[in-house]
Design a protein around this motif. Structure first.
Motif, PDB file in Angstrom:
ATOM      1  N   LYS A   1       0.788  -0.967   0.182  1.00 34.99           N
ATOM      2  CA  LYS A   1      -0.269  -0.735   0.280  1.00 34.99           C
ATOM      3  C   LYS A   1       0.937   1.038   0.017  1.00 34.99           C
ATOM      4  CE  LYS A   1      -4.156  -2.033   1.933  1.00 34.99           C
ATOM      5  NZ  LYS A   1      -4.734  -1.864   3.391  1.00 34.99           N
TER       6      LYS A   1
ATOM      7  N   ASP B   1      -0.481   4.855   0.243  1.00 32.13           N
ATOM      8  CA  ASP B   1      -1.878   4.868   0.289  1.00 32.13           C
ATOM      9  C   ASP B   1      -2.367   6.498   1.259  1.00 32.13           C
ATOM     10  OD1 ASP B   1      -2.408   3.308  -1.582  1.00 32.13           O
ATOM     11  OD2 ASP B   1      -3.658   1.818  -0.475  1.00 32.13           O
ATOM     12  N   ARG B   2      -1.478   6.063   1.961  1.00 31.49           N
ATOM     13  CA  ARG B   2      -1.872   7.032   3.125  1.00 31.49           C
ATOM     14  C   ARG B   2      -1.136   8.495   2.888  1.00 31.49           C
ATOM     15  NH1 ARG B   2      -2.269   7.589   9.064  1.00 31.49           N
ATOM     16  NH2 ARG B   2      -1.101   9.440   9.623  1.00 31.49           N
TER      17      ARG B   2
ATOM     18  N   CYS C   1      -5.045  11.350   2.507  1.00 33.47           N
ATOM     19  CA  CYS C   1      -4.591  12.077   3.602  1.00 33.47           C
ATOM     20  C   CYS C   1      -5.379  13.525   3.671  1.00 33.47           C
ATOM     21  CB  CYS C   1      -3.511  13.143   4.064  1.00 33.47           C
ATOM     22  SG  CYS C   1      -2.407  11.404   5.184  1.00 33.47           S
TER      23      CYS C   1
ATOM     24  N   HIS D   1      -4.802  10.344   8.349  1.00 34.24           N
ATOM     25  CA  HIS D   1      -5.656   9.927   7.328  1.00 34.24           C
ATOM     26  C   HIS D   1      -6.890   9.871   7.967  1.00 34.24           C
ATOM     27  CE1 HIS D   1      -7.049   6.248   5.058  1.00 34.24           C
ATOM     28  NE2 HIS D   1      -6.016   6.761   4.119  1.00 34.24           N
TER      29      HIS D   1
ATOM     30  N   GLU E   1      -7.498   5.526   8.420  1.00 33.20           N
ATOM     31  CA  GLU E   1      -6.479   4.737   9.449  1.00 33.20           C
ATOM     32  C   GLU E   1      -6.324   5.306  11.268  1.00 33.20           C
ATOM     33  OE1 GLU E   1      -3.076   4.721   7.815  1.00 33.20           O
ATOM     34  OE2 GLU E   1      -3.534   4.203   5.941  1.00 33.20           O
ATOM     35  N   ASP E   2      -6.396   6.782  11.021  1.00 36.74           N
ATOM     36  CA  ASP E   2      -6.210   8.301  12.267  1.00 36.74           C
ATOM     37  C   ASP E   2      -8.137   7.499  13.405  1.00 36.74           C
ATOM     38  OD1 ASP E   2      -3.573   7.929  11.479  1.00 36.74           O
ATOM     39  OD2 ASP E   2      -3.533   9.332  10.442  1.00 36.74           O
TER      40      ASP E   2
END
Length: 484
Positions: free
Chosen positions: A286, A289-290, A294, A307, A310-311
């Protein structure tokens, strides 16, 4: 794109590699060139491009202008000269002409491709010689048909039905050519959908479609070893990375889809179009990807990139928690911009791109969010079309930041974007920037297009010479004159 058992006859060493002392093939080497098994020009270009060689008609103001003549039969498709008309006739227009004349329109590129392949197969032209170290016979029927995948793909089944009806209506003027039954038609269409290349010009604008039996051996990677370019309808594959001397040619990879998108979107596109799950390193890790997804923390003293997924909409640096209303609004804006990003692939409008960018900035999207980059690219093209040079330059600078950040090594769109920025900088009298951009562009396009290609000689070399001559002239003018 082809069955592994077909690879056994391909040469071990790559074409153009003759130095026995070297252990790798240097980037920029031509590893394969071949003519199309069948090809067709997009219907939207038939008024301005030759149907055979794809050359664009030039302005009539020029004495040396390139003028096109209509087909005397259908009065629709156009040709450079009698040679192109004769070749186009035997390439398949012989079987299209009366149908186009009756319908008063040119069929779509995939429909024409289907018609031409049906004719070619029934005329016994299933084999085609490819240009490699030794002549190798490859068959259209050796390509995987993806019959079962196609049967489960409703949108493509509908497309096959429409294409089949159009082809049948055109072929009724040629009773010697029999329409394939449903099973055979699906097998042919499956091979076309999965193995067809977009015929592009040197700036990556799609002109039509072509099926290349030789080039179909290359599998996909989002971080490819090689890239495809076209000289007219001839495909040329050059490596952009060093390749070990002993590597079989079928192990070389190219990229089927734009890598400037997150891995989940790329994998979905590849699965829907080519029926495989991408397992390249760029997708499995990935990579980027982040960063591509963002948003920026609204806390002005922080500015950290967050992100959303994710976050979980919380900044890890300052602890700021985005509220539920923001998260719902973010998803709506993302969906809206994804829809617009698909629309501007065909035609970009400055106002649409600006609206999307303004909405994203207000919602704290990062400047290198993949959707922001899509809009910057579309905005650049639209501004150039409208001759809004300063705005185009602003968009181009922002777009390059993302390209440099995410693109694979020696990627053609990066080289072409640098070349466009070099031309624009020179036009806007930004000499230092023009020199920087053209140097970067040359380094990439040397490899992806080749220093002796028509594109390089017509677009890169003249700009380098012009900048060099003007710089030398200014230097000479500023030098103190010798006293007599």
């Amino acid at each position: 794109m082809t069955h592994p058992s077909l690879f056994t006859d391909y040469p071990e060493a790559i074409e153009g590699f003759d130095d026995k002392e070297q252990t790798t093939v240097k980037p920029g080497t031509v590893i394969l060139t071949c003519k199309p098994f069948a090809y067709s020009l997009s219907a939207k270009y038939y008024l301005i491009r030759c149907d055979t060689c794809l050359k664009e008609e030039e302005s009539s103001d020029e004495n040396h202008g390139h003028h096109l003549s209509r087909c005397s039969g259908c009065q629709l498709v156009r040709y450079c000269d009698r040679d192109c008309q004769k070749k186009g006739w035997f390439d398949g227009h012989k079987y299209e002409c009366k149908g186009f004349k009756t319908h008063r329109e040119v069929a779509g590129s995939f429909t024409r491709l289907l018609l031409r392949i049906i004719v070619k197969l029934q005329n016994g032209n299933d084999y085609y010689d490819e240009i490699t170290h030794k002549k190798i016979r490859r068959r259209f029927k050796d390509l995987v048909s993806h019959y079962s995948d196609l049967k489960c793909h409703q949108r493509r089944m509908e497309q096959v039905e429409v294409m089949g009806k159009v082809v049948e209506s055109i072929l009724k003027f040629h009773p010697e050519i029999k329409m394939p039954n449903q099973s055979e038609l699906l097998g042919i269409c499956g091979r076309i959908f999965v193995n067809t290349f977009s015929l592009t010009d040197h700036e990556c604008h799609t002109l039509g479609a072509g099926l290349y039996l030789g080039a179909s051996i290359f599998d996909h990677s989002c971080d490819p070893m090689a890239v495809a370019n076209f000289e007219g309808t001839t495909i040329c594959i050059r490596n952009v990375k060093s390749i070990p001397k002993g590597m079989p040619i079928e192990k070389v990879t190219i990229c089927y889809k734009d890598p400037l998108r997150p891995s989940a979107i790329r994998k979905e596109q590849l699965k829907n179009h080519y029926y495989f799950e991408c397992q390249c390193d760029r997708c499995t890790t990935k990579l980027h990807d982040r960063l591509m997804g963002c948003i920026v923390c609204p806390n002005k003293s922080c500015g950290n990139e967050v992100h959303p997924v994710e976050d979980k909409f919380q900044c890890k640096k300052c602890g700021h928690q985005f509220d539920t209303e923001f998260s719902e609004k973010f998803k709506e804006i993302e969906e809206f911009c994804i829809e617009k990003a698909e629309e501007i692939v065909e035609t970009a409008y400055v106002d649409v791109c600006e609206v999307c960018m303004n909405v994203m900035r207000k919602s704290h999207f990062s400047d290198t969010h993949w959707l922001m980059l899509e809009m910057l690219s579309g905005g650049f093209d639209a501004c150039v079309e409208l001759k809004k040079w300063d705005k185009a330059y602003e968009y181009g600078l922002q777009y390059l930041v993302g390209l440099r950040k995410y693109m694979p090594e020696n990627w053609p769109p990066l080289g072409l974007s640098l070349l466009r920025m070099a031309k624009l900088s020179w036009f806007l009298e930004k000499e230092a920037e023009a020199k920087m951009f053209i140097a970067e562009a040359k380094a990439i396009l040397d490899i992806t297009h080749g220093p002796n290609s028509r594109f390089f000689l017509q677009n890169v070399v003249p700009l380098i010479r012009e900048i060099a001559l003007c710089t030398e002239f200014r230097r000479a003018m500023n030098e103190p004159r010798p006293r007599r």
